[in-house]
Design an enzyme around this catalytic site. Sequence first.
Site, PDB file in Angstrom:
ATOM      1  N   CYS A  56     -10.709  -2.805  -4.480  1.00 28.16           N
ATOM      2  CA  CYS A  56      -9.772  -3.832  -4.956  1.00 28.16           C
ATOM      3  C   CYS A  56     -10.521  -5.061  -5.461  1.00 28.16           C
ATOM      4  CB  CYS A  56      -8.794  -4.219  -3.856  1.00 28.16           C
ATOM      5  SG  CYS A  56      -7.559  -2.935  -3.576  1.00 28.16           S
TER       6      CYS A  56
ATOM      7  N   CYS B 104     -10.399  -4.638   0.099  1.00 29.05           N
ATOM      8  CA  CYS B 104     -11.477  -3.636   0.162  1.00 29.05           C
ATOM      9  C   CYS B 104     -12.358  -3.752  -1.088  1.00 29.05           C
ATOM     10  CB  CYS B 104     -10.890  -2.227   0.283  1.00 29.05           C
ATOM     11  SG  CYS B 104     -10.284  -1.549  -1.287  1.00 29.05           S
TER      12      CYS B 104
ATOM     13  N   ASN C 213       0.836  -1.197   0.000  1.00 28.10           N
ATOM     14  CA  ASN C 213       0.000   0.000   0.000  1.00 28.10           C
ATOM     15  C   ASN C 213       0.870   1.246   0.000  1.00 28.10           C
ATOM     16  OD1 ASN C 213       0.584  -0.957   2.650  1.00 28.10           O
ATOM     17  ND2 ASN C 213      -1.065   0.225   3.544  1.00 28.10           N
TER      18      ASN C 213
ATOM     19  N   GLU D 176      -3.032  -4.593  -3.140  1.00 28.84           N
ATOM     20  CA  GLU D 176      -3.558  -5.468  -4.197  1.00 28.84           C
ATOM     21  C   GLU D 176      -3.508  -4.770  -5.547  1.00 28.84           C
ATOM     22  OE1 GLU D 176      -4.834  -4.771  -1.265  1.00 28.84           O
ATOM     23  OE2 GLU D 176      -6.192  -6.324  -0.523  1.00 28.84           O
TER      24      GLU D 176
ATOM     25  N   CYS E  21      -4.098   0.655  -2.501  1.00 28.44           N
ATOM     26  CA  CYS E  21      -3.918  -0.579  -1.747  1.00 28.44           C
ATOM     27  C   CYS E  21      -2.840  -1.466  -2.374  1.00 28.44           C
ATOM     28  CB  CYS E  21      -5.207  -1.370  -1.691  1.00 28.44           C
ATOM     29  SG  CYS E  21      -6.532  -0.569  -0.783  1.00 28.44           S
TER      30      CYS E  21
ATOM     31  N   GLU F 100       0.361   5.242   0.739  1.00 25.29           N
ATOM     32  CA  GLU F 100      -0.571   6.243   1.262  1.00 25.29           C
ATOM     33  C   GLU F 100      -0.197   7.651   0.809  1.00 25.29           C
ATOM     34  OE1 GLU F 100      -0.915   5.439   5.511  1.00 25.29           O
ATOM     35  OE2 GLU F 100      -2.145   3.657   5.051  1.00 25.29           O
TER      36      GLU F 100
HETATM   37  N1  THU Z   1      -5.210  -1.540   2.533  1.00 27.10           N
HETATM   38  C1  THU Z   1      -4.626  -2.348   1.608  1.00 27.10           C
HETATM   39  O1  THU Z   1      -3.552  -2.057   1.072  1.00 27.10           O
HETATM   40  N2  THU Z   1      -5.256  -3.497   1.269  1.00 27.10           N
HETATM   41  C2  THU Z   1      -6.384  -3.972   1.898  1.00 27.10           C
HETATM   42  O2  THU Z   1      -6.835  -5.059   1.575  1.00 27.10           O
HETATM   43  C3  THU Z   1      -7.018  -3.186   2.954  1.00 27.10           C
HETATM   44  C4  THU Z   1      -6.492  -1.808   3.139  1.00 27.10           C
HETATM   45  C5  THU Z   1      -4.477  -0.346   2.964  1.00 27.10           C
HETATM   46  C6  THU Z   1      -5.023   0.970   2.533  1.00 27.10           C
HETATM   47  C7  THU Z   1      -4.456   1.887   3.613  1.00 27.10           C
HETATM   48  O3  THU Z   1      -3.131   2.234   3.263  1.00 27.10           O
HETATM   49  C8  THU Z   1      -4.382   1.013   4.848  1.00 27.10           C
HETATM   50  O4  THU Z   1      -4.431  -0.323   4.379  1.00 27.10           O
HETATM   51  C9  THU Z   1      -5.499   1.246   5.850  1.00 27.10           C
HETATM   52  O5  THU Z   1      -6.730   1.201   5.236  1.00 27.10           O
END
Ligand code: THU
Length: 131
Positions: free
Chosen positions: A87, A84, A42, A55, A53, A44
């Site tokens: 994704c 999520c 991920n 994925e 994310c 941010e």
């Molecule tokens: N996130 C992911 O990378 N994948 C997931 O399946 C769930 C959420 C990340 C997005 C954000 O950077 C952090 O997790 C919190 O939501």
Amino acid sequence: MSKNDLIRAAQDAQKQAYAVYSNFCVGAAVRAANGKIYQGCNVENASFGLTVCAERTALFTAIAAGEREFSELAVVSAPGVSPCGACRQVIWELCGDIPITLVDADGNTRETSSARLLPDAFGKEGLSHET
Ligand code: THU
């Protein structure tokens, strides 16, 4: 070519997570039909909605490398969360129904699939309706 290779790749990718706001580090690894593995974490942003994310990072990296067919996906996070909604839609678009392994910090795994995560999905076929 084992499931463990894919999980290890996702665990390695998790270490690269740029999760400076949530501290929730996620790693993903997708296997292309030719056996190659592509990793993602991920990423941010201070403008929170721009966060991508793990994925989608993995899948978009694979697509940018020319891959178009995928056989399995692994996602690693401390609690072993499932992808999520955004994704799930992207996984469905690019992978169709593939097995997905969710992994927690202790290495415990849970098996699911894209079709189970996104039942009655909207996809390409939905666009070809004749009017
Ligand atoms: N996130 C992911 O990378 N994948 C997931 O399946 C769930 C959420 C990340 C997005 C954000 O950077 C952090 O997790 C919190 O939501």
